[in-house]
Design an enzyme around this catalytic site. Structure first.
Site, PDB file in Angstrom:
ATOM      1  N   HIS A 160       0.816  -1.220   0.000  1.00  0.00           N
ATOM      2  CA  HIS A 160       0.000   0.000   0.000  1.00  0.00           C
ATOM      3  C   HIS A 160       0.851   1.274   0.000  1.00  0.00           C
ATOM      4  O   HIS A 160       0.304   2.371  -0.185  1.00  0.00           O
ATOM      5  CB  HIS A 160      -0.929   0.029   1.215  1.00  0.00           C
ATOM      6  N   ASP A 196      -2.836 -10.483  -2.742  1.00  0.00           N
ATOM      7  CA  ASP A 196      -3.441 -10.011  -1.492  1.00  0.00           C
ATOM      8  C   ASP A 196      -4.914  -9.654  -1.729  1.00  0.00           C
ATOM      9  O   ASP A 196      -5.292  -9.227  -2.829  1.00  0.00           O
ATOM     10  CB  ASP A 196      -2.677  -8.779  -0.999  1.00  0.00           C
ATOM     11  N   HIS A 198      -6.484  -7.110  -0.645  1.00  0.00           N
ATOM     12  CA  HIS A 198      -6.609  -5.670  -0.896  1.00  0.00           C
ATOM     13  C   HIS A 198      -5.721  -5.251  -2.070  1.00  0.00           C
ATOM     14  O   HIS A 198      -4.623  -5.778  -2.247  1.00  0.00           O
ATOM     15  CB  HIS A 198      -6.209  -4.877   0.354  1.00  0.00           C
ATOM     16  N   ASP A 285      -4.947 -12.951   3.055  1.00  0.00           N
ATOM     17  CA  ASP A 285      -6.199 -12.469   3.643  1.00  0.00           C
ATOM     18  C   ASP A 285      -7.397 -12.753   2.747  1.00  0.00           C
ATOM     19  O   ASP A 285      -8.514 -12.303   3.025  1.00  0.00           O
ATOM     20  CB  ASP A 285      -6.121 -10.979   3.982  1.00  0.00           C
TER      21      ASP A 285
END
Length: 343
Positions: A160, A196, A198, A285
């Protein structure tokens, strides 16, 4: 498969985060890395190797030095003002504010460089942040020297973090730093596959106008999920990078059938690109019991994921990102790696 790991990761421990209107214990915690390492040892994945030190220039090849200075000194400045806990921003940079000067105050710099309320700086965070980048660089150096696969057990995670902003538990973009290192060592083309849950918004921002790095992201649609503002399918790259950014957003509730179809599309794009090296932003995740995610992958699916990635036949570096079902994170992460190795 060698495992690059630093115990310094534990020096970053968030005092908590703002989530759904409440200040709650942090989901990103030191136990995550320790449980993965324990599982890797239990299945005899490979030797555990300490990271080597690297010059700061490898970080400034990707990140604004002023942001790195904030990460290095922000917690001490915060404490010197008599404040407790971690250094969080009070306001955030947005449209309409001046974009031509970085503020001088600590509060202003936190607002300028940090984009959420879940990524605090503490007194010992920098040592963990820097060591995580060195874990990634050490793995990249091993790939550059001929290793076919490596696992960089990075913590804090990185995808991120952009060139001049951080958030989402991420401070330095480890996979981007590793990709740039490999290019500097002679690779002509590098592919990054981000699995991931996200979207890796920071990695996209860093490479969006470049064609020497192909980025494929498989993630929850930003219409429903963090980071909300990037990761849509109509973001193909720009300028020289047009056609070298592939987002594969998926809705809440996606199961293995839907997710694996996206993986197949992503792997086919990687194969077409024919990179010298493949980097995996390894978030687990996507697991059905992850507390902050909405996909439905189970343990066996992570093994299948590793098996499909292995079919690409590329030198591959796995770099750890997210995964917050802490009790099961070791099984899920290591299943990808043992699946890749064909065990």
């Amino acid at each position: 498969m060698d495992i690059i790991f630093s115990p310094d990761h534990a020096l970053h421990q968030s005092p908590g985060e703002l989530n759904s209107g409440e200040f709650v214990p942090a989901f990103e915690k030191p136990e995550r890395a320790e449980i993965i390492l324990s599982r890797a040892k239990a299945v005899d994945l490979g030797p555990v190797i300490a990271p080597d030190p690297f010059p700061a220039e490898h970080l400034t090849r990707i990140h604004d030095p002023r942001m790195l200075d904030l990460l290095r000194t922000g917690a001490a400045e915060w404490a010197a003002q008599g404040r407790q806990g971690g250094a969080f921003p009070f306001t955030f940079f947005t449209r309409g504010f001046r974009a031509d000067r970085v503020p001088q105050t600590l509060e202003g710099r936190l607002a300028w460089f940090c984009f959420d309320a879940g990524t605090p700086l503490t007194a010992t965070s920098w040592q963990a942040i820097e060591s995580s980048a060195h874990v990634a660089l050490t793995g990249a150096a091993a790939i550059a020297q001929g290793k076919r696969s490596i696992f960089s057990l990075c913590r804090p995670p990185g995808h991120h973090a952009g060139s001049d902003h951080y958030g989402g538990y991420c401070f330095i973009n480890n996979v981007a730093v590793a990709a740039q290192y490999l290019l500097d060592q002679g690779a002509k083309r590098v592919a990054i596959l981000d699995v991931d849950y996200h979207h890796g918004n920071g990695t996209q921002q860093i490479f969006y106008q470049r064609n020497d790095v192909l980025l494929v992201n498989i993630h929850a649609t930003p219409d429903q999920e963090y980071p909300y503002l990037l990761g849509f399918a109509d973001e193909p790259g720009a300028g020289a990078g047009e056609g070298f950014n592939l987002n594969l957003p998926l809705p809440w509730g996606t199961d293995w059938a839907g997710w694996s179809a996206a993986l197949e599309a992503g792997c086919q794009r990687v194969a077409e690109y024919a990179p010298d090296v493949l980097l995996i932003s390894l978030g687990v995740d996507t697991y059905i019991k992850d507390p902050i995610s909405q996909f439905k992958l189970d343990h066996a699916h992570f093994t299948l994921m590793g098996e499909r990635i292995a079919k690409l036949g590329l030198p591959t570096q796995f770099i750890m990102e997210g995964g917050y079902a802490v009790a099961e994170i070791g099984v899920n992460a290591v299943n990808v790696l043992t699946g890749f190795e064909g065990r």
